[in-house]
Design an enzyme around this catalytic site. Structure first.
Site, PDB file in Angstrom:
ATOM      1  N   GLU A 320      23.204  61.030  12.930  1.00  0.00           N
ATOM      2  CA  GLU A 320      23.196  62.457  12.629  1.00  0.00           C
ATOM      3  C   GLU A 320      22.811  63.256  13.869  1.00  0.00           C
ATOM      4  OE1 GLU A 320      21.978  62.640   7.896  1.00  0.00           O
ATOM      5  OE2 GLU A 320      20.376  62.789   9.391  1.00  0.00           O
ATOM      6  N   CYS A 321      23.586  64.257  14.190  1.00  0.00           N
ATOM      7  CA  CYS A 321      23.286  65.242  15.225  1.00  0.00           C
ATOM      8  C   CYS A 321      22.878  64.561  16.535  1.00  0.00           C
ATOM      9  CB  CYS A 321      22.219  66.210  14.722  1.00  0.00           C
ATOM     10  SG  CYS A 321      22.222  67.802  15.594  1.00  0.00           S
TER      11      CYS A 321
END
Length: 433
Positions: A320-321
């Site tokens: 994620e991210c």
């Protein structure tokens, strides 16, 4: 139906930057020092404030959001906390009425009294006007009182107090003290682990509040909740490695709780410390600040080789991210310096000084909807075609892409996993989404 009573207070403000995290943390530390069990919640999708609040209270800080988390789950968490705690504190997000849903919506739904923290720097009698507007903008909102932050002198405090309308509670004030202010940067506050004297600051904040009306326990609130559905242990026996350090730290406690409830065993490691991935069946690379540690991550070969080996073996990876940036070929920081990353995903990530994306996200999958949010200053260029694309839940406009290559799933979206356990099960079992 479970019912529990506990004193509760929602600490809010007219806007961001008023000092509500400092005051909430100081209040939590004050009551904790008195031996009280304090549970703190944070309104909205936030990772940084909860780190500070957890250090102050000594307990994990969970998110409350009527859309992302859901009303039933918020009710259940509050009722569980009320059954065990002596005080519940909820820190709002942005200003009291900002966002849909807002902190005011949480206060109204659960009848939690509201206490705005207003920065009184460069303000006198207008303090009373701001307080009056916050109290009466939404009729019927439970209102506890108002607290003044960054006050210049005892005379200044007197002016502020006298500006309040008759019957509005004055909860006290603190002076503008650099020693209790919390440092921040582009994504918000510094992480708790990065503030070397954090406990000293929290103790000073608690000292400053001691003796003020704010430290008086508020009236008990009744919290009621229906039992939450029992989860099937769909990840029974699955060993999931989780990157946890200053570069990969944006993790909802509720997400890790979900994995454990589904039967998974979590094994932490630090890419920043160049630790090998523990023996695991899957890997989770959370968001964080890889851009601040890019040079160190580039030189850490042991972690890099272990992660590549896990991916080569076809084991599921969710990034994620910031975790996704770590998997790209290169990362350029805000100073324009470019660093090689793991090269697992094709493409280049570039940090910029302007915010690239911010907002709630909904990802519609074959297993139902996953809620979450995004907040990032980087952009990626990649030849990958998105497997799915999230939507902004209010505007319906396109949101963040979800990419899949081999066993890797990567996205800018920070998912709130309890909103869709079936999707998370599919990811970590290596199934199609």
């Amino acid at each position: 139906m479970s019912t529990a009573h506990c004193p509760a207070l929602l600490v809010t403000a007219p806007a961001s930057g008023q000092g509500k995290t400092t005051i909430t943390a100081g209040l939590a530390r004050h009551h904790r020092r008195l031996g009280r069990r304090v549970r703190v919640f944070k309104v909205g999708p936030d990772f940084l404030d909860p780190m500070i609040l957890e250090r102050a209270s000594g307990a994990p800080v969970y998110s409350l959001d009527l859309w992302m988390v859901g009303e039933d789950a918020c009710s259940a968490m509050l009722a569980d906390a009320a059954a065990d705690a002596d005080l519940i504190l909820v820190e709002g997000v942005m200003g009291l009425y900002d966002g849909t849903p807002s902190s005011a919506d949480i206060a109204a739904r659960f009848n939690i009294p509201v206490m705005p923290v207003i920065s009184a720097k460069a303000m006198a009698q207008t303090f009373g006007a701001v307080a009056t507007g916050l109290a009466h903008y939404r009729p019927g909102l439970p209102f506890h009182g108002v607290f003044a932050n960054r006050v210049g002198s005892p005379h200044h405090a007197t002016m502020l107090r006298e500006s309040l309308p008759l019957g509005m509670r004055w909860a006290g004030h603190v002076a503008a003290e650099g020693d209790i202010e919390l440092p921040d940067r582009h994504l918000g506050l510094f992480q708790a682990s990065e503030i070397a004297d954090l406990d000293r600051r929290l103790d000073l904040a608690a000292d400053a509040l001691s003796g003020q009306p704010i430290v008086e326990l508020p009236a008990p609130v009744e919290f009621r909740a229906e039992p939450m559905p029992k989860l099937r242990r769909t990840l029974e026996g699955k060993r999931i490695a989780v990157a946890r350090d200053a570069a990969f730290s944006f993790v909802y406690p509720a997400n890790l709780d979900l994995l454990v409830s589904l039967g998974a065993e979590l094994r932490g490691f630090s890419p920043l410390a160049d630790e090998a991935v523990p023996d695991a069946d899957a890997l989770y690379l959370p968001g964080g600040y890889p851009e601040l540690h890019a040079a160190r991550l580039t030189g850490n070969r042991r972690s890099a080789e272990a992660i590549r080996g896990l991916i080569d073996a076809g084991k599921p990876v969710l990034a994620e991210c910031g975790g996704m940036l770590y998997l790209m070929e290169h990362l350029t920081d805000q100073q324009g310096e470019t660093f090689p990353m793991l090269g697992v995903l094709p493409g280049h990530a570039t940090m910029q000084r302007r915010l690239a994306a911010l907002g709630m996200q909904q990802l519609d999958t074959a297993h139902g909807a996953l809620t979450g949010h995004c907040f990032h200053y980087s952009k990626i260029e990649t030849p990958l075609t998105p497997r799915l694309r999230a939507l902004h839940p209010l505007r319906g406009s396109p949101g963040e892409a979800l990419h899949q290559q081999g066993s890797v799933t990567a996205t800018y979206m920070h998912g709130y996993w309890p909103s869709n356990p079936a999707f998370i099960t599919a990811i970590f079992n290596g199934q199609a989404v």
